[in-house]
Design an enzyme around this catalytic site. Sequence first.
Site, short mmCIF file in Angstrom:
data_model
loop_
_atom_site.label_atom_id
_atom_site.label_comp_id
_atom_site.label_asym_id
_atom_site.label_seq_id
_atom_site.Cartn_x
_atom_site.Cartn_y
_atom_site.Cartn_z
N LYS A 182 0.85 -1.19 0.00
CA LYS A 182 0.00 0.00 0.00
C LYS A 182 0.89 1.25 0.00
O LYS A 182 1.98 1.22 0.60
CB LYS A 182 -0.89 -0.07 1.25
CG LYS A 182 -1.96 1.00 1.36
CD LYS A 182 -2.85 0.68 2.56
CE LYS A 182 -3.93 1.71 2.80
NZ LYS A 182 -4.80 1.35 3.94
N SER A 228 -9.77 1.37 2.93
CA SER A 228 -8.92 2.24 2.18
C SER A 228 -7.89 1.54 1.29
O SER A 228 -7.38 2.15 0.35
CB SER A 228 -8.20 3.19 3.14
OG SER A 228 -7.32 2.47 3.97
N SER A 265 -9.84 -1.51 6.75
CA SER A 265 -9.26 -1.24 5.43
C SER A 265 -8.59 -2.40 4.72
O SER A 265 -8.23 -2.27 3.55
CB SER A 265 -8.26 -0.10 5.53
OG SER A 265 -8.96 1.11 5.52
N1 GLN Z 1 -13.17 3.26 6.65
C1 GLN Z 1 -12.47 3.46 7.87
C2 GLN Z 1 -12.01 4.90 7.99
O1 GLN Z 1 -12.29 5.62 7.10
C3 GLN Z 1 -11.31 2.50 7.98
C4 GLN Z 1 -10.06 2.97 7.38
C5 GLN Z 1 -8.88 2.08 7.67
O2 GLN Z 1 -9.02 0.97 8.18
N2 GLN Z 1 -7.70 2.61 7.37
O3 GLN Z 1 -11.39 5.30 8.93
#
Ligand code: GLN
Length: 473
Positions: free
Chosen positions: A77, A152, A176
């Site tokens: 990532k 994400s 994410s």
């Molecule tokens: N959707 C969640 C957020 O926006 C999770 C994001 C993540 O796990 N990095 O914080």
Amino acid sequence: MEIYRSLKTLQADLYSQKFTVTAYIQHTLQTINAHAHLNAFVHVFEESALQQAHNLDAKLQNKQTLGKLFGLTIAIKDNIVYANHPATGASKILEGFISPYSATVVEKLLQEDAIIVGTTNCDEFAMGGSNENSYYGPVLNPHDTTRVSGGSSGGSAVAVAANLCIAALGSDTGGSIRQPASFCGIVGLKPTYGRVSRYGLMAYGSSFDQIGPFTHSVEDAALILEVIAGADAYDATCSPKIVPAYTSSLHSNQKYKIAYYNNALEHEGVDTEVRAACWQFIDRLKQEGHTVEAIEFAELDYIVPAYYVLTTAEASSNLSRYDGVKYGYRAKEATDLESTYKLSRSQGFGKEVQRRIMSGAFVLSAGYYDAYYSKAQKVRRIVAEKTHKTLEEYDFILCPTAPTPAYKIGAVQDSIASFLGDIFTVQANIAGVPGISLPLYQSQNGLPIGMQLMAGRWQEEKLLAFANDLHII
Ligand code: GLN
């Protein structure tokens, strides 16, 4: 060249010298380029990937010992750093940043002879659940390119789902890894908090963040975890606990005690096909001889608000380092220190990141701290204790990974609606327990539906063994 969805089959062909590692990497790079429209990659590391392939071919020729991940094509990532390579967290503010050092996970992958093919697109600084908050634009879901990849870590999920590489690493603060894995039909594993070093991961919510793998098979997830887990002198939150050989105990064939939340399944936000898939899964488990019982989770409606109060608070502090002075983007019109901070940050950060920094600063501010931050900490403690207690009584907690399958790009405009998509994933982060999303079902129009299993802290061995029994490719 055939498509490799598991490391074992690729390694068999490399060992028998059906083709060289270099030929395989050349082919991989072509495949990545041919799928550029999916927007899964931010940077492709052609030069270093080919160099690593040459080194591995030489090792094979010279009969040197080969690492456990020999030949594994893996993407990381864009919020995980690799020395002398770019990493931006999919933010304009880090445009042009080249990392002077490597994350511990990157060092560990390379030591075991994996090949890092590039960094993947994501929501800016991992804030989002659809990959639409990226400076580089959304990632397209390979099952239906009008739909989101999830987020994400959307690029990591799509890189694996579209067979652009065998595996990818993502980070999971509130879902994410698991949610994009569910949207894209692959396996996604979030380890126990403290199992994998966060050194070299751009911090979002430091007390929640964990790195973990995306793969097609549970076996590859187990193998990658075996490599990346373990103590690290650079991360004090990383546990010195011995890392079990997850891959040697992948068949449990045991009968388990599994809990599910009735109120979660009946929640109004859950799509009917997702609900039906979950009932089907529960029936299957019962038929296979497991004990599956409904329990109540009275705090369900509080976990998403608590998660957002706590993570935005941590993010507002973590992101203060991006100030236009030390790294990346600096506003050209800036004339002094204050205008450098103000202009660089307002031009360099996207809207969602700015919103979160502001809400984080708000919930931490003197007059509101007790009303928001302290209260959310209390919710965290109650939920964590309850989760641990449930997981002493039951082997696993089961629920869908996400309330819906992948939705259309642009369909969810409002932040709150997007936050509610995290309802099933944030519990594992709040409690620090491991969770895995398995691609077990599909909607009528062919969209993947993932099922999630959570286990007690440090119980990845049991979780992976059970997951492997359920999902064998
Ligand atoms: N959707 C969640 C957020 O926006 C999770 C994001 C993540 O796990 N990095 O914080």
